[in-house]
Structures are given as C-alpha cells and as structure tokens.
Scaffold this motif. Sequence first.
Motif, PDB file in Angstrom:
ATOM      1  N   ALA A   1      -5.499  17.120  12.934  1.00  0.00           N
ATOM      2  CA  ALA A   1      -4.217  16.566  13.378  1.00  0.00           C
ATOM      3  C   ALA A   1      -4.261  15.070  13.645  1.00  0.00           C
ATOM      4  N   SER A   2      -5.360  14.550  14.184  1.00  0.00           N
ATOM      5  CA  SER A   2      -5.416  13.126  14.537  1.00  0.00           C
ATOM      6  C   SER A   2      -6.032  12.270  13.445  1.00  0.00           C
ATOM      7  N   SER A   3      -6.320  12.868  12.281  1.00  0.00           N
ATOM      8  CA  SER A   3      -7.037  12.153  11.227  1.00  0.00           C
ATOM      9  C   SER A   3      -6.106  11.626  10.148  1.00  0.00           C
ATOM     10  N   GLU A   4      -6.617  10.662   9.431  1.00  0.00           N
ATOM     11  CA  GLU A   4      -5.916  10.023   8.319  1.00  0.00           C
ATOM     12  C   GLU A   4      -6.970   9.661   7.274  1.00  0.00           C
ATOM     13  N   LEU A   5      -6.669   9.880   6.007  1.00  0.00           N
ATOM     14  CA  LEU A   5      -7.633   9.658   4.933  1.00  0.00           C
ATOM     15  C   LEU A   5      -7.296   8.380   4.168  1.00  0.00           C
TER      16      LEU A   5
ATOM     17  N   TYR B   1       0.854  -1.186   0.000  1.00  0.00           N
ATOM     18  CA  TYR B   1       0.000   0.000   0.000  1.00  0.00           C
ATOM     19  C   TYR B   1       0.892   1.240   0.000  1.00  0.00           C
ATOM     20  N   TYR B   2       0.288   2.394  -0.156  1.00  0.00           N
ATOM     21  CA  TYR B   2       1.044   3.635  -0.332  1.00  0.00           C
ATOM     22  C   TYR B   2       0.579   4.660   0.691  1.00  0.00           C
ATOM     23  N   PHE B   3       1.545   5.420   1.214  1.00  0.00           N
ATOM     24  CA  PHE B   3       1.234   6.400   2.254  1.00  0.00           C
ATOM     25  C   PHE B   3       1.955   7.707   1.962  1.00  0.00           C
ATOM     26  N   ASP B   4       1.201   8.800   2.009  1.00  0.00           N
ATOM     27  CA  ASP B   4       1.752  10.144   1.850  1.00  0.00           C
ATOM     28  C   ASP B   4       1.779  10.779   3.238  1.00  0.00           C
ATOM     29  N   GLN B   5       2.966  10.915   3.814  1.00  0.00           N
ATOM     30  CA  GLN B   5       3.110  11.390   5.190  1.00  0.00           C
ATOM     31  C   GLN B   5       2.607  12.824   5.353  1.00  0.00           C
ATOM     32  N   SER B   6       2.929  13.688   4.413  1.00  0.00           N
ATOM     33  CA  SER B   6       2.570  15.106   4.558  1.00  0.00           C
ATOM     34  C   SER B   6       1.063  15.316   4.536  1.00  0.00           C
ATOM     35  N   ARG B   7       0.364  14.499   3.744  1.00  0.00           N
ATOM     36  CA  ARG B   7      -1.096  14.656   3.653  1.00  0.00           C
ATOM     37  C   ARG B   7      -1.850  13.627   4.487  1.00  0.00           C
ATOM     38  N   ARG B   8      -1.110  12.674   5.076  1.00  0.00           N
ATOM     39  CA  ARG B   8      -1.708  11.572   5.849  1.00  0.00           C
ATOM     40  C   ARG B   8      -2.782  10.869   5.009  1.00  0.00           C
ATOM     41  N   LEU B   9      -2.345  10.445   3.831  1.00  0.00           N
ATOM     42  CA  LEU B   9      -3.210   9.803   2.843  1.00  0.00           C
ATOM     43  C   LEU B   9      -2.761   8.351   2.655  1.00  0.00           C
TER      44      LEU B   9
ATOM     45  N   GLU C   1     -14.387  -1.111  13.221  1.00  0.00           N
ATOM     46  CA  GLU C   1     -13.929  -0.799  11.864  1.00  0.00           C
ATOM     47  C   GLU C   1     -12.580  -0.076  11.897  1.00  0.00           C
ATOM     48  N   TYR C   2     -12.380   0.761  12.910  1.00  0.00           N
ATOM     49  CA  TYR C   2     -11.093   1.454  13.046  1.00  0.00           C
ATOM     50  C   TYR C   2      -9.949   0.448  13.151  1.00  0.00           C
TER      51      TYR C   2
ATOM     52  N   VAL D   1     -10.139   8.350   9.171  1.00  0.00           N
ATOM     53  CA  VAL D   1      -9.810   7.694  10.431  1.00  0.00           C
ATOM     54  C   VAL D   1      -9.408   8.740  11.459  1.00  0.00           C
ATOM     55  N   ASP D   2      -9.936   8.626  12.668  1.00  0.00           N
ATOM     56  CA  ASP D   2      -9.491   9.469  13.774  1.00  0.00           C
ATOM     57  C   ASP D   2      -8.748   8.578  14.759  1.00  0.00           C
ATOM     58  N   HIS D   3      -7.417   8.730  14.823  1.00  0.00           N
ATOM     59  CA  HIS D   3      -6.611   7.849  15.667  1.00  0.00           C
ATOM     60  C   HIS D   3      -6.746   8.192  17.146  1.00  0.00           C
ATOM     61  N   GLN D   4      -7.104   9.404  17.448  1.00  0.00           N
ATOM     62  CA  GLN D   4      -7.270   9.770  18.851  1.00  0.00           C
ATOM     63  C   GLN D   4      -8.532   9.162  19.443  1.00  0.00           C
ATOM     64  N   GLU D   5      -9.633   9.234  18.703  1.00  0.00           N
ATOM     65  CA  GLU D   5     -10.908   8.684  19.171  1.00  0.00           C
ATOM     66  C   GLU D   5     -11.089   7.214  18.789  1.00  0.00           C
ATOM     67  N   ARG D   6     -10.229   6.703  17.889  1.00  0.00           N
ATOM     68  CA  ARG D   6     -10.299   5.320  17.406  1.00  0.00           C
ATOM     69  C   ARG D   6     -11.663   5.011  16.782  1.00  0.00           C
ATOM     70  N   VAL D   7     -12.060   5.860  15.850  1.00  0.00           N
ATOM     71  CA  VAL D   7     -13.278   5.650  15.072  1.00  0.00           C
ATOM     72  C   VAL D   7     -12.997   6.067  13.638  1.00  0.00           C
TER      73      VAL D   7
END
Length: 442
Positions: free
Chosen positions: A119-123, A77-85, A176-177, A140-146
Amino acid sequence: MNTRTVRENLPQGGQITLRPTLPSFNTRYDRPLTKSQGQSFSIPKKAFLSGSARDVKSSLNLPTGFKELIHPEGDIYYFDQSRRLVTPSDPRPTSRGRTLDLSYQQILERLGRSESLPASSELFVTVQQNRPFEVEYYIVDHQERVIYWLEDLDAQSLGLGPFESDPDLRGALTSEYWVHVDYFPGHRDIDLQAESDLIAILGHGCIDDMTAPGSTFPWSAEECRQFIQVLHNFQCNEQLGGCYCAENDLYCSTLGSYLHIHGYGSTNARLDRFQGLEDYSNHQTIPNLRLAIGEAATLGHSRHLSKRMTELWNGRVVYQRHWKSFLDDMRKEWKQMIFFALAIWMACIILVASGRGSTVVFVSAWLAAIAVLLSFHLLQAHAEDQLSTAPGISAWISKVEDLKHGLRPLSITFALPQALSIYAFVSLQLGLVLLFSNADLG
C-alpha cells in the motif's frame, strides 16, 4: 494489455532483465537536447473553451491508466495511478509499453504479490534506450521514506557507502528517497509532516549558526530565515501548492544528504565542524625542509592560509558557504596583488627607461612581473564558475591535496603572489635608496 508479441521476442528464459538503480543516478540533467519533430494537429472549433473540448494531444493517446505529468522544471514523466508506477520512459510506443507491463508483473511475482504493490510503495522503472528488454528499477516506500529492491545488494557495488552502521545506511536510503520525490513530485500531495519537519530543522539550523562557530548546518542563519519565510508564504497561498511541493522536496533532498554526510543518528555523528581538527592538523605538520623554506619565504602568510584551509577541509567534508568565503578572499587578494605588482613593475620600467636602472631595480621588475603572471594564473585556475558547488570543490581539493602534508603545499602557492609583491616593493625601495645615495655622493 496483450503482451504476446513482446514475450515472443524476449531473450532466453522469457524474463525482462531488472537492474537495481538509485534515484541519484537519474540522467535527467545530462540528456542531450534534440530538436523536436513538429506534428500536425487538427484544431476543433472552440478548442479549449469548454471542459468537453478535445485535448489536441488526443491523437497520441496514452495507454490505459497512464497520465502524463510535467515537473515544475519542465521535464515530463508518466504515472499509472492504479499500479503506482512511475517512469520517464514514454509508454506510447507499443514495445515499450509492453516491456513496462511485463516488468511490473515480474516485480509483483518477485515480491510475492498477486495484484498490486504494498500500500505505501511506488515502483520506478525506466526502459533502457538501446536494450528494450532491460529496465532499471527501484521501489519507494513513502511511509518509511526509503527505497528498496527485490534482492539483497552490496551497497558499494550499487554506488552507496561505505557505511559504519545501519542508521548510516538508513540515512543514505532516506536521502535517495527525497531525490526521487524531488524528481517526480507531480502526482503526490503535499507532505504536511515533512513540511513541519523541514521548518523545524531550518529553525534549529538558524539558531545553531548564530550561536556555534563550528555549526555543521549547510546554510547560514540569514539563508535559513529566508527559506522559512518562503515556506510560510507558500503555506498562505494555496494556489502555489504545486510550486511549494517542488521547493519543499528540493530542500528535503538537500537536507537528506546533509543528515547522511554527518552521520545523523549514529554513534559517530559529526557534531561540530572542528571536531577532530587537532589530529588532522598534526598530520599536516610533519617536518619537511622544502615546506619550511617555502613557509619562511612567504613570510608566514602561507601558515595562516594553511590553518584556514585545514579547518575548512577537516573531516573531508565541504561546507560550500565557508569555502566560498575563503576563495572570494583569495581572489580579492590576487586581484590586489595584480594592481600592486603592476604598479611596481611600471615604476621599475620608468627607472630603466630613464637610465637610472640598477641590478636591484631589474630584480624588482622581474619579481613584480612573476607576481602579476602568477596572480593571473591563480585567478583563472580558481575561477568562481569552476568552484561554485560543494562536489566541485571537494573534487578539486582531493586532487591537489598532498598525501603526506595535506594542504600546506597549496597554501604556499596561494601565498606566493603577496610574498613576491612584497619582495618586489622592498627591492624597488632599495633601488631608490641606492639611486639617491649615488646622487648625493656625486
């Protein structure tokens, strides 16, 4: 990145179609295997011997910001760190990379953000195979885990629910998270809090299974101890951090489903496997003449099986380890009936071949033959490889369950080989008694 070309080819309205999806809908395990096309590479001298050596993949450069990551199972899979994609779609083809860029910008606009995600999200975005201007996404919200989306959605139309409360829905989104984290773990640091929570939950599950016959925990006390030992071993070996992360996320994903199924934190939480069993059992004991005859014909064995299966299917929740134990017992019984009934059938054939057959002996032979054939059929229809997972067992039970009488008809079918073998044995004994009685009279 210049997106002029792809914008010119966009459908009317100039927008990428964004379709909400779920992490559990990922088709990573269902993709067909295709033969990869080999490529020619030039190998520089002293390749890979120094940090400055060129990677042989450099001829297939990724777009700026993207990194290619490999899941411990081997998937890419592929990840863009700057955009959290995060995306499983290879961004190297120009049109696909531009679609990903436009999708990201479009989602930022919908979120009311000008530069980046919260800040805590990822797309997560994946481009559809044959629809280049349509993508599936979730955030994805990593802080809330949802996980969440850009608009209000009906949970059932999305594939979730139904739910009885907000905590119930929250449990599903948390489950799902963890599926997302399980599928895309390579860019994440070890979640030490999740690790601590997991060990504590496994410890509770171990004690619960040891002290409560109706424990709802999905694993036995011995399995919990093994999991805890494995996690402690990973803690002591930093070199296994990547593998540990994948295993930890996998366990958390399973536990997330477990907490959701049992309504953890809701007013209607399932606290015991036998909770509500009396009402469910009463529903299955509606008087019925045919079933009563069948239960009598199986000499009461079907009632015992029906009681055991009703306990296992109580609440329509499958506990795989308990069902496995029951089905293993049934397969063992059917195998024993094959040998027992086959021995009876052979004895009958010997009597008939020696001219000592009688009507009772013929009846015994037929009953034994039916017991053997039925046992073979039941073994084949309920093979271990067909009923090895909780979803598989649940789908099978849902299919064979009677709407009015629950699992009583199935229990009669399961008990028939033993009953037929007993009848065949009694008939054979009666035939032998008659044979010797006639010999004495002669």
